[in-house]
Design a protein around this motif. Structure first.
Motif, PDB file in Angstrom:
ATOM      1  N   GLU A   7      23.479  22.847 -31.804  1.00 20.78           N
ATOM      2  CA  GLU A   7      23.535  22.456 -30.388  1.00 20.78           C
ATOM      3  C   GLU A   7      22.364  21.538 -30.043  1.00 20.78           C
ATOM      4  N   GLY A   8      21.180  21.880 -30.555  1.00 20.67           N
ATOM      5  CA  GLY A   8      19.996  21.071 -30.257  1.00 20.67           C
ATOM      6  C   GLY A   8      20.160  19.635 -30.707  1.00 20.67           C
ATOM      7  N   GLY A  39      17.596  31.786 -36.342  1.00 17.97           N
ATOM      8  CA  GLY A  39      18.343  32.063 -35.127  1.00 17.97           C
ATOM      9  C   GLY A  39      19.799  32.320 -35.447  1.00 17.97           C
ATOM     10  N   LEU A  40      20.019  32.747 -36.658  1.00 16.01           N
ATOM     11  CA  LEU A  40      21.393  32.972 -37.094  1.00 16.01           C
ATOM     12  C   LEU A  40      22.035  34.081 -36.281  1.00 16.01           C
ATOM     13  N   ASP A  41      23.259  33.876 -35.967  1.00 11.40           N
ATOM     14  CA  ASP A  41      23.991  34.896 -35.228  1.00 11.40           C
ATOM     15  C   ASP A  41      25.366  35.048 -35.854  1.00 11.40           C
ATOM     16  N   SER A  42      26.268  35.619 -35.139  1.00 13.95           N
ATOM     17  CA  SER A  42      27.605  35.865 -35.681  1.00 13.95           C
ATOM     18  C   SER A  42      28.324  34.572 -36.052  1.00 13.95           C
ATOM     19  N   GLN A  43      27.925  33.451 -35.442  1.00 17.11           N
ATOM     20  CA  GLN A  43      28.544  32.171 -35.784  1.00 17.11           C
ATOM     21  C   GLN A  43      28.332  31.832 -37.253  1.00 17.11           C
ATOM     22  N   LEU A  44      27.153  32.163 -37.782  1.00 15.08           N
ATOM     23  CA  LEU A  44      26.817  31.781 -39.141  1.00 15.08           C
ATOM     24  C   LEU A  44      27.098  32.868 -40.167  1.00 15.08           C
ATOM     25  N   ALA A  45      27.483  34.039 -39.715  1.00 17.08           N
ATOM     26  CA  ALA A  45      27.691  35.165 -40.631  1.00 17.08           C
ATOM     27  C   ALA A  45      28.740  34.852 -41.689  1.00 17.08           C
ATOM     28  N   ASP A  46      29.731  34.052 -41.332  1.00 15.33           N
ATOM     29  CA  ASP A  46      30.818  33.742 -42.264  1.00 15.33           C
ATOM     30  C   ASP A  46      30.568  32.494 -43.093  1.00 15.33           C
ATOM     31  N   LEU A  47      29.462  31.797 -42.846  1.00 19.39           N
ATOM     32  CA  LEU A  47      29.179  30.565 -43.588  1.00 19.39           C
ATOM     33  C   LEU A  47      28.463  30.868 -44.900  1.00 19.39           C
ATOM     34  N   ALA A  48      28.867  30.184 -45.948  1.00 20.39           N
ATOM     35  CA  ALA A  48      28.157  30.288 -47.226  1.00 20.39           C
ATOM     36  C   ALA A  48      26.766  29.672 -47.041  1.00 20.39           C
ATOM     37  N   PRO A  49      25.729  30.200 -47.683  1.00 21.40           N
ATOM     38  CA  PRO A  49      24.363  29.695 -47.509  1.00 21.40           C
ATOM     39  C   PRO A  49      24.212  28.195 -47.797  1.00 21.40           C
ATOM     40  N   GLY A  50      25.051  27.649 -48.640  1.00 17.76           N
ATOM     41  CA  GLY A  50      24.946  26.229 -48.981  1.00 17.76           C
ATOM     42  C   GLY A  50      25.745  25.302 -48.089  1.00 17.76           C
ATOM     43  N   THR A  51      26.436  25.845 -47.096  1.00 18.10           N
ATOM     44  CA  THR A  51      27.239  25.011 -46.200  1.00 18.10           C
ATOM     45  C   THR A  51      26.334  24.050 -45.437  1.00 18.10           C
ATOM     46  N   PRO A  52      26.619  22.736 -45.487  1.00 17.73           N
ATOM     47  CA  PRO A  52      25.775  21.785 -44.758  1.00 17.73           C
ATOM     48  C   PRO A  52      25.989  21.885 -43.251  1.00 17.73           C
ATOM     49  N   VAL A  53      24.872  21.916 -42.523  1.00 23.14           N
ATOM     50  CA  VAL A  53      24.895  21.924 -41.063  1.00 23.14           C
ATOM     51  C   VAL A  53      24.067  20.732 -40.605  1.00 23.14           C
ATOM     52  N   LEU A  54      24.649  19.869 -39.788  1.00 23.54           N
ATOM     53  CA  LEU A  54      23.928  18.700 -39.288  1.00 23.54           C
ATOM     54  C   LEU A  54      22.810  19.170 -38.366  1.00 23.54           C
ATOM     55  N   THR A  55      21.573  18.775 -38.700  1.00 19.29           N
ATOM     56  CA  THR A  55      20.410  19.300 -37.980  1.00 19.29           C
ATOM     57  C   THR A  55      19.391  18.246 -37.577  1.00 19.29           C
ATOM     58  N   LEU A 129      34.794  20.082 -35.030  1.00 17.55           N
ATOM     59  CA  LEU A 129      33.340  20.116 -34.878  1.00 17.55           C
ATOM     60  C   LEU A 129      32.952  21.476 -34.324  1.00 17.55           C
ATOM     61  N   ARG A 130      32.182  22.221 -35.100  1.00 14.87           N
ATOM     62  CA  ARG A 130      31.715  23.541 -34.674  1.00 14.87           C
ATOM     63  C   ARG A 130      30.238  23.445 -34.331  1.00 14.87           C
ATOM     64  N   ARG A 131      29.912  23.820 -33.104  1.00 19.21           N
ATOM     65  CA  ARG A 131      28.535  23.775 -32.616  1.00 19.21           C
ATOM     66  C   ARG A 131      27.877  25.125 -32.859  1.00 19.21           C
ATOM     67  N   LEU A 132      26.684  25.099 -33.452  1.00 15.87           N
ATOM     68  CA  LEU A 132      25.985  26.330 -33.791  1.00 15.87           C
ATOM     69  C   LEU A 132      24.665  26.417 -33.037  1.00 15.87           C
ATOM     70  N   ASP A 133      24.358  27.604 -32.551  1.00 19.56           N
ATOM     71  CA  ASP A 133      23.098  27.850 -31.870  1.00 19.56           C
ATOM     72  C   ASP A 133      22.099  28.340 -32.911  1.00 19.56           C
ATOM     73  N   ALA A 134      21.562  27.405 -33.690  1.00 21.65           N
ATOM     74  CA  ALA A 134      20.627  27.729 -34.768  1.00 21.65           C
ATOM     75  C   ALA A 134      19.590  26.616 -34.866  1.00 21.65           C
ATOM     76  N   GLU A 135      18.497  26.897 -35.560  1.00 21.75           N
ATOM     77  CA  GLU A 135      17.400  25.936 -35.700  1.00 21.75           C
ATOM     78  C   GLU A 135      17.091  25.696 -37.176  1.00 21.75           C
ATOM     79  N   PRO A 136      16.787  24.450 -37.536  1.00 22.71           N
ATOM     80  CA  PRO A 136      16.354  24.179 -38.918  1.00 22.71           C
ATOM     81  C   PRO A 136      14.946  24.696 -39.126  1.00 22.71           C
ATOM     82  N   PRO A 137      14.530  24.842 -40.390  1.00 17.21           N
ATOM     83  CA  PRO A 137      13.156  25.295 -40.646  1.00 17.21           C
ATOM     84  C   PRO A 137      12.146  24.265 -40.128  1.00 17.21           C
ATOM     85  N   VAL A 138      10.985  24.740 -39.741  1.00 22.06           N
ATOM     86  CA  VAL A 138       9.909  23.862 -39.289  1.00 22.06           C
ATOM     87  C   VAL A 138       9.336  23.149 -40.504  1.00 22.06           C
ATOM     88  N   GLU A 139       9.261  21.836 -40.401  1.00 22.70           N
ATOM     89  CA  GLU A 139       8.716  21.051 -41.509  1.00 22.70           C
ATOM     90  C   GLU A 139       7.250  20.753 -41.253  1.00 22.70           C
TER      91      GLU A 139
END
Length: 142
Positions: A7-8, A39-55, A129-139
């Motif tokens: 979403e961000g 910030g993972l929630d139920s939206q990401l529970a079904d995603l494989a860890p390697g699934t790309p998320v635009l961030t 397009l699925r919008r996720l309420d999650a944050e990428p790691p701090v770089e």
């Protein structure tokens, strides 16, 4: 096929498109594996860890002077961008022949709201397009 984006990221891209109007926005976007998001929630529970998320996005003018002189694009990191965001201030909500293409193209049209962003593949086929309420790691730079 579904495309995942935070979403961000979508909110920032919409702001950028609104600021660029009446010009079009054209922004490279990179992805982060779902398993690295916080910030993972139920939206990401079904995603494989390697699934790309635009961030992440890269400012299109970041290396403008170097590109102009040497013809080398330094505005996009060496890992490349997996997607591209374009805005069409006068429409259409579709991929056009003049758009820069990528594997996934996010297109926005007015009114400048997250709901106006649509995902397409490089052939212009609309994708979910699925919008996720999650944050990428701090770089951090060491």
């Amino acid at each position: 096929m579904a495309v995942y984006a935070t979403e961000g990221l979508l909110e920032v891209l919409i702001e950028f498109a609104a600021d660029r109007e009446p010009e079009e926005a054209n922004v490279p976007i990179a992805a982060t594996p779902a398993g690295e998001l916080t910030g993972l929630d139920s939206q990401l529970a079904d995603l494989a860890p390697g699934t790309p998320v635009l961030t992440h996005f890269y400012l299109p003018d970041a290396a403008g002077s170097v590109t102009a002189v040497f013809g080398v694009d330094l505005g996009t990191p060496s890992g490349g961008a997996q997607a591209r965001f374009v805005s069409h201030p006068t429409g259409p909500r579709a991929v056009t022949k003049t758009d820069d293409l990528a594997g996934v193209v996010l297109v926005a049209v007015p009114p400048w709201e997250v709901r106006t962003v649509t995902a397409f593949d490089r052939n212009g086929t609309e994708l979910e397009l699925r919008r996720l309420d999650a944050e990428p790691p701090v770089e951090r730079i060491e």
